[in-house]
Design an enzyme around this catalytic site. Structure first.
Site, PDB file in Angstrom:
ATOM      1  N   ARG A   1      31.616  32.044  53.110  1.00  0.00           N
ATOM      2  CA  ARG A   1      32.021  33.435  52.933  1.00  0.00           C
ATOM      3  C   ARG A   1      33.074  33.778  53.984  1.00  0.00           C
ATOM      4  O   ARG A   1      33.037  33.263  55.092  1.00  0.00           O
ATOM      5  CB  ARG A   1      30.827  34.374  53.069  1.00  0.00           C
TER       6      ARG A   1
ATOM      7  N   LYS B   1      24.001  34.732  55.649  1.00  0.00           N
ATOM      8  CA  LYS B   1      23.238  35.955  55.421  1.00  0.00           C
ATOM      9  C   LYS B   1      21.807  35.791  55.905  1.00  0.00           C
ATOM     10  O   LYS B   1      21.210  34.725  55.754  1.00  0.00           O
ATOM     11  CB  LYS B   1      23.243  36.315  53.929  1.00  0.00           C
TER      12      LYS B   1
ATOM     13  N   HIS C   1      37.815  35.310  48.702  1.00  0.00           N
ATOM     14  CA  HIS C   1      36.690  35.084  47.790  1.00  0.00           C
ATOM     15  C   HIS C   1      37.103  34.191  46.627  1.00  0.00           C
ATOM     16  O   HIS C   1      36.299  33.397  46.131  1.00  0.00           O
ATOM     17  CB  HIS C   1      36.166  36.428  47.276  1.00  0.00           C
TER      18      HIS C   1
ATOM     19  N   ARG D   1      36.819  30.702  47.723  1.00  0.00           N
ATOM     20  CA  ARG D   1      35.400  30.296  47.712  1.00  0.00           C
ATOM     21  C   ARG D   1      34.992  29.897  46.294  1.00  0.00           C
ATOM     22  O   ARG D   1      34.315  28.887  46.090  1.00  0.00           O
ATOM     23  CB  ARG D   1      34.539  31.443  48.235  1.00  0.00           C
TER      24      ARG D   1
ATOM     25  N   TYR E   1      28.659  29.901  37.481  1.00  0.00           N
ATOM     26  CA  TYR E   1      29.644  28.819  37.367  1.00  0.00           C
ATOM     27  C   TYR E   1      29.312  27.842  36.235  1.00  0.00           C
ATOM     28  O   TYR E   1      29.993  26.833  36.084  1.00  0.00           O
ATOM     29  CB  TYR E   1      29.717  28.033  38.675  1.00  0.00           C
TER      30      TYR E   1
END
Length: 311
Positions: free
Chosen positions: A156, A180, A250, A253, A285
């Site tokens: 991230r 996170k 992003h 990523r 994905y």
């Protein structure tokens, strides 16, 4: 906030920070969302801590009427769920009004991504500029390191810009990323990323040896703001001849994940590399996997081969 709502929200945020390791951005988001709900409920003569399930349904309907996307509604409902679970656990309410609320239906949009050719051009531009020896070489070495690290690891942008300078001492083929919830994960580095990071690290030692950050700045956080990186990335894309609207940290990523899957990576492995706690987040994905399976059948199934010959 007024009455006991202020004290309860403050206690909730303290718990999220101390016990769950919530990041500052997450805490600010919770605070904004709870304040918005409190403002709506107050206009209806109801307090945040006393709201019923019907009150909260009205709030969600209000958000929909204001044009908020289902994803934004779901995020605010998530903040409310966490808050009311906290009140219930602490004995400050005898029920959880969010327990019977349905989450807004979110459309599963496919993430924007870049082709391998575009990523190659972007990295090539950054590398050429870093080696040019022209003005502001430090900024160009930094951009090259940022791009290589981001595409090599898929981390991230908040994880990338806040990397500690101590990663330079790891001197290995892997990088430890703190993501996170303060969770750590191990990701491999490409040789290109290692070289770019070392070149940048050598220049950094001469210029900012005392900084605890890999990408230091004079801003409040002490490290490079993600907005500055996003802006510089768009400038680099323009110089590389890539459509600026198509690029962001992003998007890189997403490119990392999509290109891995397209070249045979396992979905679970990509989940671990991205730091997703739930496989359902990574399943967006699966369109890449479907395309790969289609190509596999078209290129290797005997009947498909026979049909091609007849064409």
């Amino acid at each position: 906030m007024t009455d006991m709502s202020a004290a309860y929200v403050e206690a909730f945020l303290e718990m999220m920070s101390a016990e769950r390791g919530a990041a500052a951005n997450t805490l600010q988001s919770y605070e904004r969302d709870l304040e918005d709900a409190r403002s709506f409920l107050r206009s209806r003569g109801t307090g945040l801590t006393d709201a019923s399930a019907d009150d909260l349904r009205s709030y969600l309907s209000h958000l929909a009427g204001q044009g908020f996307k289902a994803s934004s509604q779901a995020r605010r409902l998530s903040a409310l769920r966490q808050f009311y679970k906290f009140l219930y656990a602490e004995g400050l309410r005898t029920d959880d009004p969010t327990g019977i609320l349905d989450a807004p239906k979110k459309a599963r949009t496919l993430p924007k991504t870049l082709s391998i050719e575009d990523v190659t051009r972007l990295i090539g531009q950054a590398e050429a500029e870093a080696k040019s020896g022209s003005d502001d070489v430090m900024a160009k070495l930094r951009m090259h390191a940022l791009i290589e690290l981001l595409y090599a690891t898929g981390m991230r942008v908040s994880e990338l810009v806040s990397l500690p300078a101590s990663v330079l001492a790891q001197n290995g083929r892997f990088l430890i990323i703190r993501g996170k919830g303060n969770k750590e994960r191990l990701v491999p580095l490409s040789q290109a990323a290692i070289r770019a990071m070392r070149a940048y690290g050598e220049a950094l030692q001469e210029e900012s040896a005392d900084s605890p950050w890999l990408f230091p700045s004079n801003g409040k956080s002490g490290h490079l703001p993600r907005q500055v990186f996003a802006r510089d990335l768009k400038s680099l894309a323009a110089r590389a001849g890539i459509r600026v609207a198509a690029i962001s940290p992003h998007v890189l990523r997403h490119a990392f994940a999509s290109h891995l899957l397209a070249n045979g990576a396992d979905l679970r492995a990509v989940q671990e590399l991205l730091g997703h706690s739930d496989i359902s987040t990574t399943q967006i994905y699966t369109h890449v996997l479907e395309e790969r399976l289609h190509d596999l059948v078209q290129n290797h199934h005997p009947l498909a081969k026979q049909a091609k010959k007849q064409d």
